[in-house]
Design a protein around this motif. Structure first.
Motif, PDB file in Angstrom:
ATOM      1  N   ILE A 122      64.043  -6.516  -9.937  1.00  0.00           N
ATOM      2  CA  ILE A 122      64.890  -6.537 -11.133  1.00  0.00           C
ATOM      3  C   ILE A 122      66.187  -7.281 -10.816  1.00  0.00           C
ATOM      4  O   ILE A 122      66.632  -8.140 -11.569  1.00  0.00           O
ATOM      5  N   CYS A 123      66.752  -6.963  -9.663  1.00  0.00           N
ATOM      6  CA  CYS A 123      67.957  -7.657  -9.160  1.00  0.00           C
ATOM      7  C   CYS A 123      67.661  -8.100  -7.727  1.00  0.00           C
ATOM      8  O   CYS A 123      68.047  -7.422  -6.764  1.00  0.00           O
ATOM      9  N   PRO A 124      66.908  -9.204  -7.566  1.00  0.00           N
ATOM     10  CA  PRO A 124      66.444  -9.641  -6.243  1.00  0.00           C
ATOM     11  C   PRO A 124      67.566  -9.845  -5.223  1.00  0.00           C
ATOM     12  O   PRO A 124      68.691 -10.161  -5.586  1.00  0.00           O
ATOM     13  N   GLY A 156      62.631  -0.839  -3.549  1.00  0.00           N
ATOM     14  CA  GLY A 156      62.735  -1.745  -4.691  1.00  0.00           C
ATOM     15  C   GLY A 156      64.131  -1.646  -5.277  1.00  0.00           C
ATOM     16  O   GLY A 156      65.119  -1.631  -4.531  1.00  0.00           O
ATOM     17  N   HIS A 157      64.215  -1.494  -6.635  1.00  0.00           N
ATOM     18  CA  HIS A 157      65.503  -1.542  -7.318  1.00  0.00           C
ATOM     19  C   HIS A 157      66.184  -0.181  -7.457  1.00  0.00           C
ATOM     20  O   HIS A 157      67.403  -0.092  -7.451  1.00  0.00           O
ATOM     21  N   SER A 158      65.421   0.867  -7.564  1.00  0.00           N
ATOM     22  CA  SER A 158      65.950   2.190  -7.925  1.00  0.00           C
ATOM     23  C   SER A 158      66.934   2.751  -6.889  1.00  0.00           C
ATOM     24  O   SER A 158      66.822   2.460  -5.695  1.00  0.00           O
ATOM     25  N   HIS A 165      77.240   3.513 -14.500  1.00  0.00           N
ATOM     26  CA  HIS A 165      75.769   3.518 -14.617  1.00  0.00           C
ATOM     27  C   HIS A 165      75.223   2.126 -14.943  1.00  0.00           C
ATOM     28  O   HIS A 165      75.966   1.203 -15.265  1.00  0.00           O
ATOM     29  N   GLY A 166      73.907   2.028 -14.846  1.00  0.00           N
ATOM     30  CA  GLY A 166      73.244   0.741 -15.024  1.00  0.00           C
ATOM     31  C   GLY A 166      72.825   0.471 -16.459  1.00  0.00           C
ATOM     32  O   GLY A 166      73.190   1.184 -17.401  1.00  0.00           O
ATOM     33  N   GLY A 167      72.068  -0.612 -16.586  1.00  0.00           N
ATOM     34  CA  GLY A 167      71.586  -1.049 -17.893  1.00  0.00           C
ATOM     35  C   GLY A 167      71.996  -2.488 -18.129  1.00  0.00           C
ATOM     36  O   GLY A 167      71.377  -3.395 -17.571  1.00  0.00           O
ATOM     37  N   PRO A 168      73.063  -2.743 -18.894  1.00  0.00           N
ATOM     38  CA  PRO A 168      73.923  -1.714 -19.490  1.00  0.00           C
ATOM     39  C   PRO A 168      73.175  -0.926 -20.559  1.00  0.00           C
ATOM     40  O   PRO A 168      72.136  -1.367 -21.040  1.00  0.00           O
ATOM     41  N   HIS A 223      65.688   7.920 -27.983  1.00  0.00           N
ATOM     42  CA  HIS A 223      67.142   7.788 -27.889  1.00  0.00           C
ATOM     43  C   HIS A 223      67.518   6.914 -26.692  1.00  0.00           C
ATOM     44  O   HIS A 223      68.305   5.972 -26.812  1.00  0.00           O
ATOM     45  N   PHE A 224      66.890   7.196 -25.546  1.00  0.00           N
ATOM     46  CA  PHE A 224      67.220   6.439 -24.325  1.00  0.00           C
ATOM     47  C   PHE A 224      66.815   4.972 -24.488  1.00  0.00           C
ATOM     48  O   PHE A 224      67.605   4.064 -24.282  1.00  0.00           O
ATOM     49  N   SER A 225      65.547   4.746 -24.894  1.00  0.00           N
ATOM     50  CA  SER A 225      65.031   3.366 -24.969  1.00  0.00           C
ATOM     51  C   SER A 225      65.791   2.525 -25.983  1.00  0.00           C
ATOM     52  O   SER A 225      66.101   1.365 -25.744  1.00  0.00           O
TER      53      SER A 225
HETATM   54  C1  LIG Z   1      68.736  -5.327 -15.707  1.00  0.00           C
HETATM   55  N1  LIG Z   1      69.195  -3.943 -15.704  1.00  0.00           N
HETATM   56  C2  LIG Z   1      69.258  -3.382 -14.431  1.00  0.00           C
HETATM   57  C3  LIG Z   1      69.959  -2.051 -14.517  1.00  0.00           C
HETATM   58  O1  LIG Z   1      71.158  -1.992 -14.629  1.00  0.00           O
HETATM   59  C4  LIG Z   1      69.140  -0.850 -14.546  1.00  0.00           C
HETATM   60  N2  LIG Z   1      67.902  -0.766 -14.185  1.00  0.00           N
HETATM   61  N3  LIG Z   1      67.542   0.552 -14.381  1.00  0.00           N
HETATM   62  C5  LIG Z   1      68.587   1.183 -14.848  1.00  0.00           C
HETATM   63  C6  LIG Z   1      68.631   2.651 -15.200  1.00  0.00           C
HETATM   64  C7  LIG Z   1      68.599   3.467 -13.925  1.00  0.00           C
HETATM   65  C8  LIG Z   1      69.918   2.982 -15.956  1.00  0.00           C
HETATM   66  C9  LIG Z   1      67.440   2.989 -16.066  1.00  0.00           C
HETATM   67  O2  LIG Z   1      69.611   0.355 -14.959  1.00  0.00           O
END
Ligand SMILES: CNCC(=O)c1nnc(C(C)(C)C)o1
Length: 319
Positions: free
Chosen positions: A272-274, A297-299, A44-47, A224-226
């Protein structure tokens, strides 16, 4: 709904469990789909983002043994939001511990955003354990990448959301916003931490889709998530991912994984990650299949992106 995104139907895990991976960290994991099927691990993302039940739906449940887990401090893993013993290389070791715990020899790896970062770090550390890679929204934590999203870049495209993101940061500290957020996300005062965590998270949720999605943005209101997402992301970023700048893109590192079948899906309008990082990856690793989605986009869950991701996992389903 899932069919509009060309994803597989919702499914429930056939098993789940926890795995103690250090003196303090215990991971939550879950198994879905075909018990003796082709194994795939979802990073998964984030971290700090944790897994979502919809993440199971990128994979054909009649073919894949789908393994989701919450990385250290994320989701249902404990202790929540803990930054102790929490580095890229601890997570790489955890992935190996989980693989051995599940008695899997080799597996497919799927990861988006930070999940693509961790996928590359894991594959470069254990190339003999990786059957294929499906990566989305390539992120390698270079300083230029972090600066674009957190300091000066995406701010020009989402000025309203940017104003909210920098609001908690006093003017004199705005020359290094990530560092300023680090102070607030680690404050002794709980309300300061939570206010900062929500503002940090809302910036990412507001900018992750081509069309801003109020439901997605509202997820930032979940304490909790944030709290976990913001604290862990910021911790990794102030430490440059515990890597050399550009390490994952170095020829010597790519040479270790050049042979692995790999499909990359990248949104053209990912702020977010171009796309420049996905393109840099393609230039050093021309063997990969790179798909730039013209209206995303990023999602991971925008129509063009999710469709292409499922096509990719279908292609590797019988490896
Ligand atoms: C810079 N962080 C990008 C990333 O990993 C990310 N963006 N959104 C997410 C979630 C879907 C986990 C919210 O992860």
């Amino acid at each position: 709904a899932y069919y509009a995104l060309n994803m597989y139907p919702p499914i429930e895990p056939y098993d789940s469990g926890t795995l103690k991976v250090s003196d303090i960290h215990t991971l939550y994991y879950e198994l879905s789909g075909k018990k003796d099927g082709n194994p795939v691990v979802f990073l998964h993302g984030g971290p700090g983002g944790g897994v979502h039940e919809k993440d199971r739906q990128f994979f054909n449940p009649e073919k894949y043994n789908i393994i989701l887990f919450d990385q250290r401090g994320s989701g249902k893993s404990t202790p929540t939001a803990s930054l102790e013993d929490n580095t890229t290389w601890d997570l790489v070791k955890d992935i190996e511990k989980l693989r051995e715990h599940l008695k899997i020899d080799k597996w497919n790896v799927f990861g988006g955003s930070w999940g693509s970062t961790l996928s590359l770090a894991y594959a470069q550390s254990h190339p003999d354990r990786v059957k294929s890679l499906v990566l989305r929204g390539i992120f390698t934590l270079r300083k230029t990448e972090l600066d674009f999203f957190y300091q000066n870049g995406a701010s020009h495209l989402f000025p309203e959301a940017w104003e909210e993101y920098i609001a908690p940061i006093p003017e004199p500290e705005r020359r290094d916003i990530v560092l300023a957020y680090h102070a607030q996300l680690n404050s002794v005062d709980e309300q300061t931490r939570l206010t900062a965590a929500k503002a940090w998270t809302k910036w990412e949720m507001a900018t992750s889709k081509l069309y801003m999605d109020p439901e997605h943005i509202a997820e930032a209101e979940n304490d909790h998530f944030s709290n976990a997402f913001a604290r862990i992301e910021n911790h990794y970023f102030v430490n440059s991912g515990f890597m050399r700048d550009g390490q994952l893109l170095e020829k010597q590192e790519i040479d270790k994984i050049r042979h692995i079948p790999t499909i990359v899906v990248q949104g053209r309008y990912d702020v977010i990650c171009p796309a420049t990082t996905a393109y840099d990856l393609k230039k050093v690793w021309p063997e990969i299949e790179l798909h730039i989605i013209p209206d995303a986009g990023h999602s991971s869950r925008e129509p063009g992106t999710s469709k292409k991701l499922v096509e990719a996992t279908d292609k590797f389903a019988d490896l």
